[in-house]
Design a protein around this motif. Structure first.
Motif, PDB file in Angstrom:
ATOM      1  N   ARG A   1      -6.180   5.247   9.365  1.00  0.00           N
ATOM      2  CA  ARG A   1      -7.166   5.953   8.724  1.00  0.00           C
ATOM      3  C   ARG A   1      -6.838   5.730   7.140  1.00  0.00           C
ATOM      4  NH1 ARG A   1     -10.819   8.095  11.421  1.00  0.00           N
ATOM      5  NH2 ARG A   1     -10.368   9.099  13.349  1.00  0.00           N
ATOM      6  N   SER A   2      -7.997   5.613   6.426  1.00  0.00           N
ATOM      7  CA  SER A   2      -8.089   5.274   5.016  1.00  0.00           C
ATOM      8  C   SER A   2      -7.728   6.363   4.062  1.00  0.00           C
ATOM      9  CB  SER A   2      -9.440   4.626   4.706  1.00  0.00           C
ATOM     10  OG  SER A   2     -10.597   5.904   4.950  1.00  0.00           O
ATOM     11  N   THR A   3      -7.083   5.899   3.047  1.00  0.00           N
ATOM     12  CA  THR A   3      -6.718   7.011   2.042  1.00  0.00           C
ATOM     13  C   THR A   3      -6.945   6.806   0.645  1.00  0.00           C
ATOM     14  OG1 THR A   3      -4.594   5.794   1.489  1.00  0.00           O
ATOM     15  CG2 THR A   3      -4.669   6.885   3.290  1.00  0.00           C
ATOM     16  N   SER A   4      -6.853   7.771  -0.193  1.00  0.00           N
ATOM     17  CA  SER A   4      -7.360   7.339  -1.605  1.00  0.00           C
ATOM     18  C   SER A   4      -7.032   6.003  -2.177  1.00  0.00           C
ATOM     19  CB  SER A   4      -6.953   8.770  -2.538  1.00  0.00           C
ATOM     20  OG  SER A   4      -5.844   8.659  -2.566  1.00  0.00           O
ATOM     21  N   ALA A   5      -5.572   6.002  -1.954  1.00  0.00           N
ATOM     22  CA  ALA A   5      -5.031   4.604  -2.389  1.00  0.00           C
ATOM     23  C   ALA A   5      -5.727   3.386  -1.988  1.00  0.00           C
ATOM     24  CB  ALA A   5      -3.454   4.573  -1.853  1.00  0.00           C
ATOM     25  N   ASP A   6      -6.306   3.551  -0.779  1.00  0.00           N
ATOM     26  CA  ASP A   6      -7.010   2.410  -0.324  1.00  0.00           C
ATOM     27  C   ASP A   6      -8.386   2.162  -1.373  1.00  0.00           C
ATOM     28  OD1 ASP A   6      -5.645   1.329   1.826  1.00  0.00           O
ATOM     29  OD2 ASP A   6      -6.270   3.268   2.820  1.00  0.00           O
ATOM     30  N   ILE A   7      -9.070   3.436  -1.487  1.00  0.00           N
ATOM     31  CA  ILE A   7     -10.114   3.352  -2.379  1.00  0.00           C
ATOM     32  C   ILE A   7      -9.855   2.769  -3.773  1.00  0.00           C
ATOM     33  CG2 ILE A   7     -11.733   4.810  -3.612  1.00  0.00           C
ATOM     34  CD1 ILE A   7     -11.736   6.781  -1.095  1.00  0.00           C
TER      35      ILE A   7
END
Length: 508
Positions: free
Chosen positions: A110-116
């Motif tokens: 799952r992607s997170t805000s850190a990835d964004i």
């Protein structure tokens, strides 16, 4: 520049006339009562019991002519504002994947805000991308800050235009408040509102939903930059033919454009689309199909007929990795779009039918984008570039490599890729027989290992954190465990998480 096209003038007129006939005789379902009243107040025939709205042709014609011929998408730094149509297409990342291919393990998670934040940092440095359409969702977002989290992590790390969809007006207001805090005051923000939104108020076939229609009207009423996307699926929500899909999609675009102008005359629009044909062998969602590029050619013609910008989701793929399938699916339809006159191309970073983001793929797509723009720059023919005198002076069996003009043109005559390999096989093997995915991931790591010069200032960030309790960190920091790949080694095996969420997500 002359553009490739499929449709004759008579066929364009037929699609337009057929669309008007559909809206007047068949109509569309409008779930939002405020929108039904607005249609009725401006001349449409509305049945509130069935929620059916029929729009007379003269009403559609009146309001669609109010759509401006250009649109401007603004960034946190005004130097990156983009107004189009222009000579070169505007290229954006694709958006809203729930998953990400972890750059350290190669396993999908799952992607997170850190990835964004990391993706925003990269997009800010990559010349192929003009706009950051927020690439992933954020699994760690607080429940009442979902869209705020995504915009915050993106705007904190990217000064280019940023956009994505929100669920409702509450979220839109929350994100706009973020912009006011970044600039320091509401007055400063509204002098140059730099947050851009998307919406998808049409659910094919011929249905306008409640929330997206509500947000679309809110954007228009308040002069907020936003554009819609029509996303039909051929064989399921449209006829299984290119012409049939175009006709119903055109009617749907006209309906949304009409309501936007009824909400506020002069509201800017893009004729933006994500048409997908289902693979009727199993109903699979197939955004990498070549028919997407073919549809874009026709959409570009209809947009020119209406004198509005044309856009589309073109560089998409069903492939799960950066392989040959990904390459030809991501290369063919965007190139076809560019040759057909697309003004806005959404293509970067996503794999697996928009379900996952890959850092290496983003870097590769940046080079694809640069190639597409090189094509649209044109042939550059002139008497000077034809080099007649140089050919005469060099003569038979001569060598052009040491001519002054060759040195002058070496960085402008052709596109020079950083990732695509052009070495002799022997040199490539001596250097480790690397794959483009390995080189791409290493390049991404190199960029993310340096401080982000576009990061939001401390004062603005302090204002945001004081107002929104519990907001995510939003920092672009190198992910733990992400290390440079030793060329010659194998990439980690790609795996897919099986436990997909059942909850529907906005994807545009």
């Amino acid at each position: 520049m002359k553009f490739f096209s499929y449709l004759t003038d008579a066929e364009i007129q037929y699609v337009h006339a057929s669309s008007l006939e559909i809206l007047e005789e068949t109509g569309l379902i409008v779930r939002n009562a405020k929108a039904r009243k607005r249609f009725a107040d401006h001349g449409a025939i509305v049945d509130n019991e069935t929620e059916l709205v029929r729009i007379p042709a003269e009403v559609v014609e009146k309001y669609r002519k109010m759509v401006p011929p250009t649109i401007t998408l603004r960034g946190r730094d005004s130097a990156y504002d983009i107004t189009f149509p222009r000579e070169l297409p505007v290229v954006a990342t694709a958006s809203s994947a729930p998953d990400i291919v972890d750059p350290a393990t190669g396993i999908t998670r799952r992607s997170t805000s850190a990835d964004i934040a990391r993706i925003a940092h990269l997009v800010n440095t990559l010349p192929g991308f003009d706009l950051f359409s927020i690439s992933t969702l954020a699994d760690d977002a607080p429940s009442d800050q979902f869209s705020l989290t995504r915009f915050y992590a993106a705007l904190k790390n990217c000064v280019k235009p940023v956009r994505t969809s929100v669920y409702d007006v509450r979220e839109a207001k929350q994100v706009i408040r973020l912009g006011e805090l970044i600039t320091g005051s509401p007055e400063a923000y509204w002098e140059r509102p730099f947050i851009n939104f998307g919406y998808c108020s049409i659910v094919s076939p011929l249905t306008m939903d409640y929330d997206s229609t509500e947000t679309m009207m809110y954007f228009a009423e308040n002069g907020i930059t936003a554009y819609g996307t029509i996303a039909p699926m051929g064989g399921l929500s449209t006829p299984l033919s290119l012409a049939g899909m175009l006709t119903i999609m055109n009617a749907e675009w006209l309906a949304v454009a009409t309501l936007a102008q009824m909400s506020k005359e002069g509201t800017a629009q893009i004729y933006n689309f994500l048409p997908v044909f289902a693979d009727m062998r199993d109903g699979a969602y197939a955004p990498g199909a070549i028919e997407i590029g073919m549809m874009n050619s026709a959409v570009c013609q209809m947009a020119r007929f209406y004198n509005v910008p044309a856009g589309g989701y073109l560089g998409l793929t069903n492939s799960k990795v950066s392989d040959a399938q990904s390459g030809f699916e991501k290369g063919m339809s965007p190139l076809m779009g560019a040759m057909s006159g697309a003004d806005f191309i959404v293509m970067g970073g996503l794999q697996d039918a928009l379900m996952s983001f890959d850092f290496g793929q983003l870097m590769i797509d940046n080079e694809i984008s640069m190639m597409i723009k090189r094509v649209r720059e044109g042939f550059g023919f002139s008497k000077e570039s034809a080099s007649l005198q140089e050919i005469k002076d060099t003569g038979p069996a001569g060598m052009f490599a040491d001519n002054p003009s060759t040195l002058e043109r070496m960085h402008t005559a052709t596109f020079m890729p950083e990732l695509a390999d052009r070495n002799l096989r022997e040199k490539w093997e001596l250097e480790g027989s690397s794959t483009i995915q390995q080189r791409a991931l290493n390049k991404a790591l190199e960029i993310l290992s340096t401080p982000n010069s576009a990061a939001l200032g401390a004062d603005a960030d302090a204002r945001i954190r004081a107002e929104f309790e519990g907001i995510v960190a939003g920092e672009s920091q190198l992910q733990e465990g992400w290390e440079r790949i030793d060329i010659g080694s194998k990439l980690p095996t790609r795996a897919r998480r099986i436990n997909r969420r059942g909850k529907a997500t906005q994807r545009h």
